[in-house]
Design a protein around this motif. Structure first.
Motif, short mmCIF file in Angstrom:
data_model
loop_
_atom_site.label_atom_id
_atom_site.label_comp_id
_atom_site.label_asym_id
_atom_site.label_seq_id
_atom_site.Cartn_x
_atom_site.Cartn_y
_atom_site.Cartn_z
N ARG A 1 0.83 -1.21 0.00
CA ARG A 1 0.00 0.00 0.00
C ARG A 1 0.86 1.26 0.00
O ARG A 1 0.50 2.27 -0.58
CB ARG A 1 -0.92 0.00 1.22
N TRP A 2 1.98 1.17 0.66
CA TRP A 2 2.88 2.34 0.70
C TRP A 2 3.41 2.66 -0.68
O TRP A 2 3.48 3.82 -1.08
CB TRP A 2 4.01 2.09 1.67
N GLN A 3 3.76 1.61 -1.43
CA GLN A 3 4.24 1.82 -2.79
C GLN A 3 3.12 2.37 -3.68
O GLN A 3 3.34 3.25 -4.52
CB GLN A 3 4.77 0.51 -3.37
N ASP A 4 1.91 1.85 -3.48
CA ASP A 4 0.76 2.36 -4.23
C ASP A 4 0.53 3.83 -3.93
O ASP A 4 0.23 4.63 -4.82
CB ASP A 4 -0.50 1.56 -3.86
N PHE A 5 0.67 4.18 -2.65
CA PHE A 5 0.48 5.57 -2.26
C PHE A 5 1.51 6.47 -2.94
O PHE A 5 1.19 7.54 -3.46
CB PHE A 5 0.58 5.69 -0.74
N LYS A 6 2.76 6.03 -2.96
CA LYS A 6 3.81 6.82 -3.60
C LYS A 6 3.58 6.93 -5.10
O LYS A 6 3.77 7.99 -5.71
CB LYS A 6 5.19 6.21 -3.31
N ASP A 7 3.14 5.83 -5.71
CA ASP A 7 2.91 5.83 -7.15
C ASP A 7 1.74 6.73 -7.54
O ASP A 7 1.68 7.21 -8.68
CB ASP A 7 2.62 4.40 -7.64
N SER A 8 0.82 6.97 -6.60
CA SER A 8 -0.35 7.80 -6.92
C SER A 8 0.05 9.23 -7.26
O SER A 8 -0.72 9.95 -7.90
CB SER A 8 -1.35 7.78 -5.76
N PHE A 9 1.25 9.64 -6.82
CA PHE A 9 1.69 11.00 -7.09
C PHE A 9 2.42 11.13 -8.43
O PHE A 9 2.81 12.23 -8.81
CB PHE A 9 2.61 11.48 -5.96
#
Length: 605
Positions: A48-56
Motif C-alpha cells: 500500500r505504501w508503494q501504491d500511495f507513492k505511485d499515486s503522485f
C-alpha cells in the motif's frame, strides 16, 4: 467536412484510433485509458505504501499531432484532461445550494449593512442575485455541453478571444488564490469571540490551514464528500437562524421589533442626501460579489462529475433557492435585528472581533448559547470556502497550463494518477501561508485588502460567463445549427445572459464612481481617496493589464473570434446529435404532459 465529425479526423501522436471526445459510453477516450491505468494501479500487488507513492506520479498522455493549430491543441488538451469523474449528483447539488455560503455572508455582510443600511443591503444583494441567477443558468447550459478542464475560463479562450481567455484564467486563479488566506484571516477574527488568547488564535489558523490542505490531497472525491457535509451544516444553521430571527422580530424575547431599525433615528439607508444614499447602496456590490463568489463552482466541477447531463441542470436551478432563501431572507432579518450603526460591525468606526451580524443579532436580543453555535458554523464555513479555494485555484492553474498560458517550467498542468492537479494544489497551499498574517495587529486591514482583490474578480468571471454564452449561441446560429441539439438550455435563455452582462457592466461603472468619489469625499485627504479607490477597484487594473499585455506579447489584435470559426464540438460528451435530438424531444413531450404544479417544480428544481 462537417463540424460534427471534424474532431474525429484528428490523429493524436502514434495512436491508431482517431481522437473522439466521446465513445458509446459517453466517456472520453483518454478518461477510459486513464481509468484502466487507475484500475491496474488500484489492484496492484505491491504494498500500500508503494501504491500511495505511485499515486503522485504524473499521468502520461499521448503527444499531440504537431500539425494541429493552436486552437485545436487547446481544445483537445482541455477535453482529455485526466481529472477523475468522481463527483456525484448529490455532491454537485449541495455545492450549488451551500457551497458559496461562507464568511462573505456570515461576516462580510456586516460591512454591507454598515455601508448601505438595511434597505441598501437588500437592494444591492437583490440586484446581484438577479444577474447571478441568469449567469448560473447560462453556465449550466455550457457546462452540460462542454464538461472540460477549467470550465468557463476555457470557454473564454474558445468563444471570445485568447487574450480574454488569458485574462479570465489569471483573474479567476488570483481570485481563489487570495480567498484562502482571506477566509482563514476571517476565521481568526471569529475565533476571538471566545476571548481566545493570541497564541491559541494563531494555533487555530494553523489548524484550519492543515485541514483544508489535507482534504484536497484526498482528491476530488474527498473534496465532494467534505463539501457535502459542510454544506448541510451551513444550510441547517441558516434555516435555524431564519426561524429564530422571525420569532425575535415578532417579539419572542420582549417587545415587537418589526421595522424599528428602518425608521428614525436609524433610517433604511446610510447618508443624509439622495446621492450619499445611492453611493452607500452601490458600495454594497463589492461585499455582495465576495459573498456570492463560488456560485460558478458547479460549472468548474462539471469536468469531474460522473453525469453532468443529469446533475448540472438541477444544480444550476437550485442556485435560485440559495439566493432567495438563504441570502435574501436572512439578510432581511439581519436588517430588522441589527442597527447599521452598531459599532461591532466590520466597516464601522470601531471594529469588534465578534463582527458577524448573525452573532450580533443573537447577542443583542439576549439569546444564550446560539451565538457560540453560529461561530462554530462560521469556522466550518471557513473550512468549506477554503476547501473550495484550493479546489478551484488548482484546477484553474492546470487549465492555464493546458491552454499554453503558463510557463512550462512551472509544470502547472501536472495531474497525478489520482486525478489531482498536484502542482496547482502546492502553489495554492504555499500562497495560503499568507493567512498567518493574522498574528499581526493589522489583520482587519489585510481582510479589507484581500476582499478588494477578490470582490470585483467575481464580477469579471460572471461577465465572462455571460459573454461566453452569448458568443456560443451566436456560433450555433452562424454555423447553421440550433438549440435543438443541446441537452440542456438555460431557462432564462439568451436574454438572461444579455441582462446579466449589461447589469455587471453597469455595476462596474457605478463602482468606479463610488471608488473615485466616495461618500464624504470633500472631507477626505488625497491619500484616503487613493486608498479607497484601490480597496474598491483594485482588480480592474490587474485584469486590464493581463488582457492588454497578452495582446501585445502575442501580437493578437483581433477583438473576437469569428462565430463561423469557433470550435463548438471538441469536448462534448454527447456527439450523436440525431439520437440526442430524439432524447430531448421525448423529454420535452414528457414535460408537456405534466400538470402545471409539476411543471413549475421541474422548471425551478
Amino acid at each position: 467536412m462537417s463540424n460534427n465529425n471534424m474532431v474525429n479526423d484528428i490523429e493524436l501522436g502514434t495512436m491508431k484510433k482517431p481522437f473522439n471526445t466521446t465513445d458509446s459510453s459517453n466517456e472520453s477516450l483518454y478518461s477510459n485509458e486513464n481509468n484502466k491505468m487507475s484500475d491496474k494501479f488500484q489492484y496492484s500487488t505491491e504494498s500500500r505504501w508503494q501504491d500511495f507513492k505511485d499515486s503522485f506520479k504524473r499521468v502520461e498522455l499521448e503527444e499531440l499531432d504537431p500539425s494541429l493549430t493552436e486552437a485545436e491543441k487547446i481544445a483537445i488538451l482541455t477535453a482529455r484532461s485526466p481529472l477523475k469523474r468522481q463527483l456525484k449528483s448529490r455532491h454537485l447539488q449541495m455545492i450549488a445550494i451551500g457551497g458559496a455560503i461562507g464568511t462573505g455572508l456570515f461576516v462580510g455582510s456586516g460591512s454591507s449593512l454598515s455601508a448601505g443600511g438595511p434597505a441598501g443591503v437588500l437592494i444591492g444583494y437583490a440586484i446581484s442575485a438577479s444577474f447571478i441567477l441568469c449567469m448560473v443558468c447560462a453556465l449550466g447550459e455550457l457546462a452540460v455541453e462542454f464538461p472540460i478542464s477549467g470550465g468557463f475560463t476555457t470557454y473564454a479562450t474558445r468563444f471570445v478571444d485568447e487574450s480574454f481567455g488569458f485574462a479570465a484564467n489569471l483573474n479567476y486563479a488570483l481570485q481563489w488564490l487570495v480567498t484562502l488566506p482571506l477566509e482563514i484571516v476571517a476565521a481568526s477574527i471569529t475565533v476571538s469571540y471566545w476571548d481566545t488568547p493570541k497564541k491559541y488564535r494563531d494555533a487555530f489558523v494553523a489548524l484550519f490551514y492543515i485541514v483544508i490542505i489535507s482534504i484536497n490531497f484526498f482528491g476530488v472525491k474527498g473534496f465532494g464528500e467534505a463539501e457535502f457535509v459542510f454544506s448541510i451544516i451551513k444550510v441547517a444553521c441558516i434555516l435555524g437562524f431564519i426561524i429564530c430571527g422571525i420569532a425575535l422580530v415578532c417579539g419572542a424575547r420582549g417587545g415587537y421589533i418589526g421595522g424599528t431599525y428602518w425608521h428614525h433615528p436609524y433610517g433604511a439607508f446610510v447618508g443624509d442626501s439622495a446621492g450619499s444614499r445611492f453611493k452607500g447602496t452601490m458600495s454594497v456590490f463589492v461585499s455582495a460579489a465576495f459573498a456570492f463568489s463560488g456560485s460558478e463552482l458547479v460549472g468548474l466541477a462539471a469536468a469531474e462529475t460522473a453525469n453532468p447531463r443529469k446533475a448540472m441542470p438541477k444544480a444550476s436551478k437550485q442556485v435560485f433557492w440559495r439566493l432567495t432563501l438563504f441570502y435574501m431572507v436572512s439578510l432581511t432579518l439581519i436588517g430588522l435585528l441589527v442597527s447599521h450603526k452598531d459599532s461591532r460591525l466590520i466597516g464601522s468606526s470601531s471594529v469588534d472581533a465578534a463582527a458577524s451580524p448573525f452573532v450580533i443579532a443573537l447577542v443583542s436580543h439576549g439569546i444564550k448559547g446560539l451565538p457560540s453555535v453560529v461561530n462554530v458554523v462560521i469556522c466550518i464555513a471557513v473550512l468549506s470556502v477554503g476547501n473550495s479555494s484550493v479546489y478551484a485555484c488548482s484546477r484553474t492553474l492546470a487549465a492555464l497550463d493546458e491552454q499554453g498560458f503558463a510557463f512550462k517550467w512551472m509544470n502547472l498542468g501536472y495531474i497525478d494518477r489520482a486525478g489531482r492537479p498536484l502542482v496547482g494544489i502546492l502553489v495554492t497551499s504555499v500562497f495560503g501561508l499568507l493567512s498567518f498574517v493574522s498574528a499581526s495587529d493589522k489583520q482587519v486591514d489585510v481582510f479589507n485588502w484581500l476582499l478588494a482583490i477578490s470582490g470585483l474578480s467575481s464580477l469579471f468571471s460572471w461577465a465572462g460567463i455571460s459573454l461566453c454564452h452569448i458568443r456560443f449561441r451566436r456560433a450555433l446560429s452562424a454555423q447553421g445549427r440550433c438549440t435543438d441539439e443541446l441537452t440542456f438550455t438555460s431557462p432564462l435563455g439568451i436574454a438572461g445572459s444579455y441582462y446579466s452582462f449589461i447589469m455587471i457592466i453597469l455595476v462596474f461603472v457605478a463602482e468606479f464612481w463610488v471608488a473615485v468619489w466616495p461618500t464624504g469625499y470633500s472631507d477626505m485627504t488625497s491619500s484616503e481617496i487613493a486608498t479607497n479607490f484601490f480597496e474598491v477597484y483594485l482588480s480592474f487594473p490587474l485584469v486590464l493589464a493581463c488582457y492588454i499585455g497578452h495582446k501585445i506579447y502575442k501580437k493578437n489584435w483581433k477583438l473576437l473570434i469569428r462565430a463561423a470559426d469557433m470550435d463548438i464540438d471538441t469536448g462534448r460528451r454527447e456527439t450523436d446529435f440525431d439520437q440526442l435530438k430524439a432524447d430531448v424531444a421525448q423529454e420535452k413531450a414528457v414535460y408537456d404532459s405534466l400538470p402545471l404544479y409539476k411543471k413549475l417544480y421541474s422548471f425551478w428544481c
